[in-house]
Every structure is written in structure tokens, then in C-alpha cells.
Design a protein around this motif. Structure first.
Motif, PDB file in Angstrom:
ATOM      1  N   ARG A 177       0.855  -1.039   0.129  1.00 46.81           N
ATOM      2  CA  ARG A 177      -0.094  -0.105  -0.035  1.00 46.81           C
ATOM      3  C   ARG A 177       0.849   1.362   0.023  1.00 46.81           C
ATOM      4  O   ARG A 177       0.385   2.149   0.379  1.00 46.81           O
ATOM      5  N   VAL A 178       2.035   1.261  -0.514  1.00 52.32           N
ATOM      6  CA  VAL A 178       3.043   2.398  -0.543  1.00 52.32           C
ATOM      7  C   VAL A 178       2.157   3.313  -1.393  1.00 52.32           C
ATOM      8  O   VAL A 178       2.130   4.708  -1.005  1.00 52.32           O
ATOM      9  N   LEU A 179       1.645   3.192  -2.547  1.00 51.31           N
ATOM     10  CA  LEU A 179       1.322   4.280  -3.550  1.00 51.31           C
ATOM     11  C   LEU A 179       0.034   4.764  -3.140  1.00 51.31           C
ATOM     12  O   LEU A 179      -0.008   6.067  -3.244  1.00 51.31           O
ATOM     13  N   PRO A 180      -1.006   4.153  -2.587  1.00 57.03           N
ATOM     14  CA  PRO A 180      -1.982   4.944  -2.184  1.00 57.03           C
ATOM     15  C   PRO A 180      -1.640   5.969  -1.148  1.00 57.03           C
ATOM     16  O   PRO A 180      -2.060   7.176  -0.999  1.00 57.03           O
ATOM     17  N   VAL A 181      -0.840   5.539  -0.083  1.00 62.96           N
ATOM     18  CA  VAL A 181      -0.172   6.479   0.915  1.00 62.96           C
ATOM     19  C   VAL A 181       0.608   7.589   0.248  1.00 62.96           C
ATOM     20  O   VAL A 181       0.361   8.632   0.776  1.00 62.96           O
ATOM     21  N   ALA A 182       1.463   7.438  -0.493  1.00 63.80           N
ATOM     22  CA  ALA A 182       2.290   8.369  -1.259  1.00 63.80           C
ATOM     23  C   ALA A 182       1.543   9.180  -2.012  1.00 63.80           C
ATOM     24  O   ALA A 182       1.695  10.490  -2.013  1.00 63.80           O
TER      25      ALA A 182
ATOM     26  N   TYR B 124       4.654  -5.496  -7.218  1.00 65.50           N
ATOM     27  CA  TYR B 124       4.026  -6.085  -8.518  1.00 65.50           C
ATOM     28  C   TYR B 124       3.324  -7.426  -8.170  1.00 65.50           C
ATOM     29  O   TYR B 124       2.550  -7.829  -8.944  1.00 65.50           O
ATOM     30  N   SER B 125       3.202  -7.784  -6.643  1.00 62.09           N
ATOM     31  CA  SER B 125       2.102  -8.714  -6.305  1.00 62.09           C
ATOM     32  C   SER B 125       1.084  -8.114  -5.673  1.00 62.09           C
ATOM     33  O   SER B 125       0.030  -7.615  -6.337  1.00 62.09           O
ATOM     34  N   ILE B 126       0.996  -7.900  -4.479  1.00 60.74           N
ATOM     35  CA  ILE B 126      -0.190  -7.320  -3.603  1.00 60.74           C
ATOM     36  C   ILE B 126      -0.295  -5.980  -4.211  1.00 60.74           C
ATOM     37  O   ILE B 126      -1.775  -5.464  -4.158  1.00 60.74           O
ATOM     38  N   GLY B 127       0.486  -4.980  -4.686  1.00 62.26           N
ATOM     39  CA  GLY B 127       0.408  -3.784  -4.826  1.00 62.26           C
ATOM     40  C   GLY B 127       0.224  -3.432  -6.130  1.00 62.26           C
ATOM     41  O   GLY B 127       0.283  -2.335  -6.817  1.00 62.26           O
ATOM     42  N   LEU B 128      -0.050  -4.347  -7.068  1.00 64.04           N
ATOM     43  CA  LEU B 128       0.106  -4.264  -8.566  1.00 64.04           C
ATOM     44  C   LEU B 128      -0.885  -3.325  -9.147  1.00 64.04           C
ATOM     45  O   LEU B 128      -0.692  -2.404  -9.966  1.00 64.04           O
ATOM     46  N   GLY B 129      -2.176  -3.524  -8.480  1.00 66.69           N
ATOM     47  CA  GLY B 129      -3.210  -2.573  -9.003  1.00 66.69           C
ATOM     48  C   GLY B 129      -3.023  -1.092  -8.888  1.00 66.69           C
ATOM     49  O   GLY B 129      -3.193  -0.193  -9.732  1.00 66.69           O
ATOM     50  N   HIS B 130      -2.350  -0.888  -7.557  1.00 67.25           N
ATOM     51  CA  HIS B 130      -2.342   0.562  -7.517  1.00 67.25           C
ATOM     52  C   HIS B 130      -0.982   0.843  -8.145  1.00 67.25           C
ATOM     53  O   HIS B 130      -0.994   2.222  -8.640  1.00 67.25           O
ATOM     54  N   PHE B 131      -0.101  -0.016  -8.470  1.00 67.74           N
ATOM     55  CA  PHE B 131       1.132   0.411  -9.602  1.00 67.74           C
ATOM     56  C   PHE B 131       0.675   0.847 -10.819  1.00 67.74           C
ATOM     57  O   PHE B 131       0.881   2.092 -11.039  1.00 67.74           O
ATOM     58  N   ILE B 132      -0.341   0.174 -11.466  1.00 66.60           N
ATOM     59  CA  ILE B 132      -0.819   0.506 -12.677  1.00 66.60           C
ATOM     60  C   ILE B 132      -1.405   1.879 -12.556  1.00 66.60           C
ATOM     61  O   ILE B 132      -1.293   2.925 -13.574  1.00 66.60           O
ATOM     62  N   HIS B 133      -2.447   2.136 -11.582  1.00 64.87           N
ATOM     63  CA  HIS B 133      -3.126   3.409 -11.570  1.00 64.87           C
ATOM     64  C   HIS B 133      -2.197   4.370 -11.297  1.00 64.87           C
ATOM     65  O   HIS B 133      -2.398   5.408 -11.783  1.00 64.87           O
ATOM     66  N   ALA B 134      -1.349   4.413 -10.348  1.00 65.84           N
ATOM     67  CA  ALA B 134      -0.481   5.528  -9.991  1.00 65.84           C
ATOM     68  C   ALA B 134       0.324   5.884 -11.324  1.00 65.84           C
ATOM     69  O   ALA B 134       0.329   6.962 -11.499  1.00 65.84           O
ATOM     70  N   VAL B 135       0.748   4.953 -12.078  1.00 68.41           N
ATOM     71  CA  VAL B 135       1.585   5.277 -13.354  1.00 68.41           C
ATOM     72  C   VAL B 135       0.590   5.941 -14.201  1.00 68.41           C
ATOM     73  O   VAL B 135       0.986   6.938 -14.854  1.00 68.41           O
ATOM     74  N   ARG B 136      -0.556   5.713 -14.701  1.00 72.99           N
ATOM     75  CA  ARG B 136      -1.121   6.120 -15.714  1.00 72.99           C
ATOM     76  C   ARG B 136      -1.832   7.500 -15.218  1.00 72.99           C
ATOM     77  O   ARG B 136      -2.201   8.222 -15.961  1.00 72.99           O
TER      78      ARG B 136
ATOM     79  N   ILE C   5       5.294  11.548  -7.925  1.00 72.25           N
ATOM     80  CA  ILE C   5       6.329  10.900  -6.813  1.00 72.25           C
ATOM     81  C   ILE C   5       7.297   9.883  -7.603  1.00 72.25           C
ATOM     82  O   ILE C   5       7.214   9.782  -8.678  1.00 72.25           O
ATOM     83  N   VAL C   6       8.291   9.810  -6.845  1.00 71.63           N
ATOM     84  CA  VAL C   6       9.513   9.189  -7.161  1.00 71.63           C
ATOM     85  C   VAL C   6       9.291   7.622  -6.668  1.00 71.63           C
ATOM     86  O   VAL C   6       9.067   7.293  -5.399  1.00 71.63           O
ATOM     87  N   TYR C   7       9.215   6.722  -7.641  1.00 72.79           N
ATOM     88  CA  TYR C   7       8.862   5.394  -6.781  1.00 72.79           C
ATOM     89  C   TYR C   7      10.057   4.146  -7.226  1.00 72.79           C
ATOM     90  O   TYR C   7      10.242   3.893  -8.304  1.00 72.79           O
TER      91      TYR C   7
ATOM     92  N   ALA D 294       4.871  -0.480 -16.836  1.00 72.03           N
ATOM     93  CA  ALA D 294       4.674   1.081 -16.841  1.00 72.03           C
ATOM     94  C   ALA D 294       4.720   1.487 -18.108  1.00 72.03           C
ATOM     95  O   ALA D 294       3.947   2.561 -18.271  1.00 72.03           O
ATOM     96  N   LEU D 295       5.466   0.935 -19.210  1.00 72.66           N
ATOM     97  CA  LEU D 295       5.276   1.674 -20.459  1.00 72.66           C
ATOM     98  C   LEU D 295       4.191   1.292 -21.091  1.00 72.66           C
ATOM     99  O   LEU D 295       3.391   2.276 -21.638  1.00 72.66           O
ATOM    100  N   ALA D 296       3.407   0.027 -21.032  1.00 70.57           N
ATOM    101  CA  ALA D 296       2.240  -0.121 -21.485  1.00 70.57           C
ATOM    102  C   ALA D 296       1.075   0.621 -20.707  1.00 70.57           C
ATOM    103  O   ALA D 296       0.230   1.012 -21.339  1.00 70.57           O
ATOM    104  N   ALA D 297       1.351   1.161 -19.469  1.00 71.07           N
ATOM    105  CA  ALA D 297       0.333   1.982 -18.719  1.00 71.07           C
ATOM    106  C   ALA D 297       0.416   3.416 -18.834  1.00 71.07           C
ATOM    107  O   ALA D 297      -0.380   4.281 -18.471  1.00 71.07           O
TER     108      ALA D 297
END
Ligand code: TPP
Ligand code: SF4
Length: 286
Positions: A68-73, A95-107, A112-114, A157-160
């Protein structure tokens, strides 16, 4: 002007030889090179060996839930866009439990720096295979060898629609620090994946293995990080792993699009917040 040691709070408790020492060193070097103000910097970490960075790097810190790093960040950035917000995850966290957050933060291109420390294993929980573990890898959770095709964070990340995609190696601290400096200057979401050996639980992806399999994009004068198709081609090549700034473009950061709305009247009736009703609901949780 601060120096590297000004960012050193305490010695980390990682296993001797862990790649995280190189990541920590790169962060300190980059922070000193840019004279980052620890009081204007927030490091948000997930659960994993990488999460100990909060104990040793001088800055504000938030050690949150696994994945849950990305929702907090994102929340920190939206509340105080003037801060430098750095998220740090492991490959499991990101990329496992946080994968959904990753794609949405990227798009969304949140500013933020991740930093994803990819050791291709779950380190803290004693060596289960992760989403980046190679097919066939034998671990305590894959005794017959992993049967899963690994995923690649920079490719996702590139695809998103990612606007800053880089990869470094904890065995090349100066180069990793340089990527971090570039990421801090980027407007929008900046991904740096740091390949980083877990010397205790991953006996395959060692320093020697990474050195043999990586190559520096900077050494290729024909490579331009603005060329999306070329970035895609490089990321598809399974024989050699590119290191460096893979792709960069400019798009408006999420916070610059969202925050001006706070002061605008809401155009359609019924979409405003019913404050007394909200307060009544909140009262139940007090
Ligand atoms: C919701 C939740 N699920 C699972 C765990 C157990 N857990 C803690 S750390 C971790 C994985 C650590 O691997 P990674 O994120 O790659 O970080 P590393 O330790 O390698 O730095 C897991 C599965 C947890 N703490 N919380
Ligand atoms: S278990 Fe692996 S990732 Fe964790 S501190 Fe030890 S070497 Fe580093």
C-alpha cells in the motif's frame, strides 16, 4: 550544503552483502548531490526488507501496510504537493499485492518517485518466489520450481503510459544515484527499478549474474529515451537487461490537474459534499 552522511540516521540491519546497502548508499549520494531538505522529503515504504530504509535514511517516513505504498504516497502528495515524496517497495510489495495501485499511479502520473527494489524474491518472509522470479526457480514456496512466467515492471509501466521509466543496479551505486537525481527532477510519476541481490535467499540472481546480464543504455549512443517503440523493443529482449533511463516524456502530473478543482464551484447539483451528513457518519467512528 549537506553531505552524504547527513542523511545517515543509523546503520541498517540487513544481511551482510545485501543489495539494499547499495540502494541506501545511492539514495544518500543523490540526496547530498541535490542538497535535499530532509524536512521536505517523505519516504513511504511497504513491508519487506526494503522497509527498513525508514529507520536509516533521514527524512520523514511512513512505514505502511504491505503493498500500500502508492495510495499513501499519493495521499501525501495531494495534501502537500510541495514535498518530495519517495515510495520504496520490494518486487512483492509493488508487483504482487500492490500491482493494481502500481498501474493506476503510473497512468495518473502522480508526482512521486517510486523505487522498486527488485531482488526477485520475498526477502523478509524468508524466500518465497515473487512475481519477478524466473520460471523454474526452486524456493520454499516452489519446491518443484516456479511454474509462473515472470512480469517486468518497466514493461508494465510503459504499457500503462508511464512518463519516466528507469532501471538501475545496486552494484552500480553511482549510476543508480544518477537515476535518482533525474527522477527527482521529473514532473510526474518516476519509476526506478533497482535490481538488487538478496544474498541470503536468492542464490541465482547474484551480483555476478546481474553483471553478466545487464548492459548500460548510456553506452549506446543511438538510444534515445524519448523513443517509445525502441524502449519497448529493448524491454522485450529477454537475453539482456537494459539499465539506465529507458523512457521519458512530459505529461501533466495528477496533482496539477486535480488540485485546482478544490477551489471551483461544483457544476452539477447533487455532486457536492453533504457536510452535516458526513459529520454524522464520522461521529459513529469517534
Ligand atoms: C497483507 C499482507 N500480506 C502478506 C504479508 C506478509 N509479507 C510481509 S513482507 C512480504 C513480501 C516481502 O517481499 P518484497 O515485497 O519483495 O520485499 P523484500 O523483503 O524482498 O524487500 C510478505 C508476503 C503482510 N505483511 N501483509
Ligand atoms: S533477506 Fe535478502 S533482501 Fe532481506 S536483508 Fe537479507 S539479503 Fe537483504
Amino acid at each position: 550544503m549537506r553531505n552524504k552522511e547527513d542523511y545517515h540516521l543509523e546503520d541498517p540491519a540487513w544481511c551482510r552483502g545485501c543489495g539494499l546497502f547499495g540502494v541506501f548508499d545511492a539514495l544518500k549520494r543523490a540526496a547530498a548531490a541535490q542538497d535535499l531538505d530532509p524536512e521536505q522529503t517523505v519516504v513511504v515504504t511497504g513491508i519487506g526488507c526494503h522497509g527498513r530504509l525508514n529507520n536509516c535514511f533521514r527524512a520523514y517516513g511512513f512505514h505502511g501496510l504491505h503493498g500500500r505504498v502508492l495510495p499513501v504516497a499519493t495521499g501525501v502528495k495531494l495534501n502537500n504537493p510541495g514535498l518530495l515524496v519517495v515510495g520504496v517497495s520490494g518486487d512483492g510489495d509493488a508487483y504482487s499485492i500492490g500491482l493494481g495501485h502500481f498501474i493506476h499511479a503510473v497512468r495518473r502520473n502522480v508526482g512521486i518517485v517510486y523505487l522498486v527494489v527488485d531482488n526477485r524474491i520475498y526477502g523478509l518472509t524468508q524466500g518465497q518466489f515473487s512475481p519477478t522470479t524466473e520460471m523454474g526457480f526452486v524456493s520454499i514456496s516452489s519446491p518443484y520450481g516456479s511454474k509462473e512466467f515472470p512480469i517486468d515492471g518497466p514493461r508494465l509501466a510503459l504499457a500503462a503510459g508511464g512518463t519516466f521509466i528507469a532501471r538501475g543496479f545496486s552494484g552500480n551505486v553511482a549510476h543508480l544515484a544518477g537515476l535518482f537525481e533525474k527522477a527527482v527532477k521529473h514532473r510526474g510519476f518516476a519509476l526506478i527499478e533497482a535490481l538488487s541481490p538478496c544474498v541470503t535467499h536468492n542464490k541465482i540472481n547474484t551480483y555476478e549474474w546481474f553483471r553478466k546480464n545487464i548492459y548500460l543504455l548510456e553506452d549506446d549512443s543511438g538510444y534515445h529515451p524519448g523513443d517509445k517503440m525502441e524502449a519497448w523493443t529493448r524491454l522485450q529482449d529477454s537475453r539482456r537487461i537494459p539499465i539506465g533511463l529507458i523512457y521519458q516524456e512530459q505529461k501533466p502530473p495528477f496533482e496539477e490537474l486535480v488540485l485546482p478543482d478544490v477551489h471551483k464551484p461544483i457544476a452539477r447539483e447533487g455532486l457536492g459534499v453533504d457536510v452535516p451528513r458526513l459529520e454524522k457518519i464520522m461521529e459513529k467512528f469517534r
